[in-house]
Scaffold this motif. Structure first.
Motif, short mmCIF file in Angstrom:
data_model
loop_
_atom_site.label_atom_id
_atom_site.label_comp_id
_atom_site.label_asym_id
_atom_site.label_seq_id
_atom_site.Cartn_x
_atom_site.Cartn_y
_atom_site.Cartn_z
N ARG A 38 0.74 -1.13 -0.11
CA ARG A 38 -0.06 -0.01 0.19
C ARG A 38 0.28 1.17 0.02
NH1 ARG A 38 -3.64 -3.10 3.41
NH2 ARG A 38 -1.77 -2.29 5.60
N ARG A 39 1.51 1.11 -0.02
CA ARG A 39 2.84 2.32 0.30
C ARG A 39 3.37 2.43 -0.30
NH1 ARG A 39 8.51 2.51 2.88
NH2 ARG A 39 8.09 1.50 3.76
N ALA A 41 2.34 1.28 -3.52
CA ALA A 41 1.40 1.99 -4.37
C ALA A 41 1.05 3.50 -4.14
CB ALA A 41 0.04 1.51 -4.65
N ARG A 42 1.03 4.22 -2.40
CA ARG A 42 0.70 5.04 -2.03
C ARG A 42 2.00 5.92 -2.33
NH1 ARG A 42 -0.43 4.19 1.99
NH2 ARG A 42 1.39 4.70 3.30
N SER A 44 3.58 5.81 -5.53
CA SER A 44 3.92 5.73 -6.79
C SER A 44 2.34 6.81 -7.80
CB SER A 44 3.73 4.19 -7.43
OG SER A 44 3.64 4.60 -8.98
N SER A 45 1.18 6.45 -6.55
CA SER A 45 0.06 7.53 -7.24
C SER A 45 0.92 9.15 -6.32
CB SER A 45 -0.60 7.14 -6.59
OG SER A 45 -0.90 5.40 -6.90
N SER A 160 -5.09 10.03 -9.91
CA SER A 160 -3.41 9.22 -9.20
C SER A 160 -4.68 8.28 -7.86
CB SER A 160 -2.77 10.46 -8.18
OG SER A 160 -2.47 11.39 -9.11
N VAL A 161 -6.00 9.17 -7.74
CA VAL A 161 -6.20 8.64 -6.60
C VAL A 161 -7.47 6.64 -7.79
CG1 VAL A 161 -8.31 7.91 -5.46
CG2 VAL A 161 -7.55 10.26 -5.48
N CYS A 163 -4.90 5.68 -9.59
CA CYS A 163 -4.47 4.43 -9.96
C CYS A 163 -3.31 3.77 -8.35
CB CYS A 163 -2.98 5.86 -10.37
SG CYS A 163 -2.88 6.10 -11.46
N TYR A 164 -3.75 4.52 -7.39
CA TYR A 164 -3.79 3.58 -5.93
C TYR A 164 -4.60 3.13 -6.17
CZ TYR A 164 -4.25 3.20 -0.92
OH TYR A 164 -3.43 2.40 0.18
N THR A 168 -3.74 -0.97 -5.53
CA THR A 168 -3.80 -1.64 -4.58
C THR A 168 -4.36 -2.78 -4.61
OG1 THR A 168 -6.19 -0.43 -3.99
CG2 THR A 168 -3.43 -0.44 -2.94
#
Length: 213
Positions: A38-39, A41-42, A44-45, A160-161, A163-164, A168
């Motif tokens: 998750r971190r 992905a966060r 990267s987004s 971006s959201v 993408c996250y 995930t």
């Protein structure tokens, strides 16, 4: 929602296309815990959003510094985006983004839990490549007030959201869609991207040759 924001979101969605990065994300985060993924992905987004924000605010200044007219950049960008769209519709992926098979994972990830690769190569250039950056610059250079620039920034935030959320859920999405499903999505996005590219190209020609169009 404002139609301009929807239009920009559509362009960003088909260009950034987080679905194309799911396999790379899973390979880069192999062995990671759920929290580390998750971190990853966060980060990267967030990188995707910062890139959109930077080129929204500085794109026009860069063109002026280089002495490039918006019309010329629109034509060049439209051709680039059209080539990307044609490749996507042919099932060949994005030609200006790295081939996932050629990414050296050992160099990209220093150790389990490392997030360095979340920026490069996952966010840049896998998700935000030359086509996405060119489109951001083109849209930002066309706007006339801060309300329109804000629309681009909002569109970048929403992508971006997305993408996250996609990253995930990468394992579930890949399992449900499979290679065939992801390929179909890529081809559909290629068709939408072709329409976006023609609009950019025509706008550039209209700017350069206003008497003809």
């Amino acid at each position: 929602m404002d139609t301009q924001i929807v239009k920009i979101i559509l362009a960003f969605l088909v260009l950034i296309n987080p679905f194309s990065a799911l396999t790379l994300f899973l390979d880069l985060t192999r062995g990671y815990s759920s929290a580390d993924r998750r971190r990853f992905a966060r980060i990267s987004s967030l990188t995707v959003f910062i890139t959109v924000l930077f080129f929204t605010l500085a794109g026009e200044l860069l063109l002026r510094a280089l002495g490039i007219s918006i019309g010329s950049f629109q034509v060049a960008g439209g051709i680039l985006v059209l080539l990307i769209a044609i490749n996507m519709m042919n099932g060949e992926g994005n030609p200006v983004k790295p081939d996932q098979e050629n990414v050296d994972f050992d160099d990209s990830v220093e150790s389990i839990g490392s997030t360095a690769a979340a920026v490069v190569p996952l966010a840049i250039p896998m998700m935000v490549g030359p086509g996405g950056i060119s489109t951001v610059i083109i849209y930002s250079a066309q706007v006339t007030d801060w309300h329109q620039k804000l629309a681009i920034i909002i569109a970048g935030l929403m992508i971006s959201v997305f993408c996250y959320l996609a990253l995930t859920a990468a394992a579930r999405i890949s399992r449900i869609l499979g290679d065939t499903g992801l390929n179909i999505i890529s081809r559909i996005m290629g068709m939408l991207l072709a329409a976006v590219s023609i609009e950019i190209l025509v706008s550039g020609l209209r700017t350069i040759f206003p008497q003809l169009l």
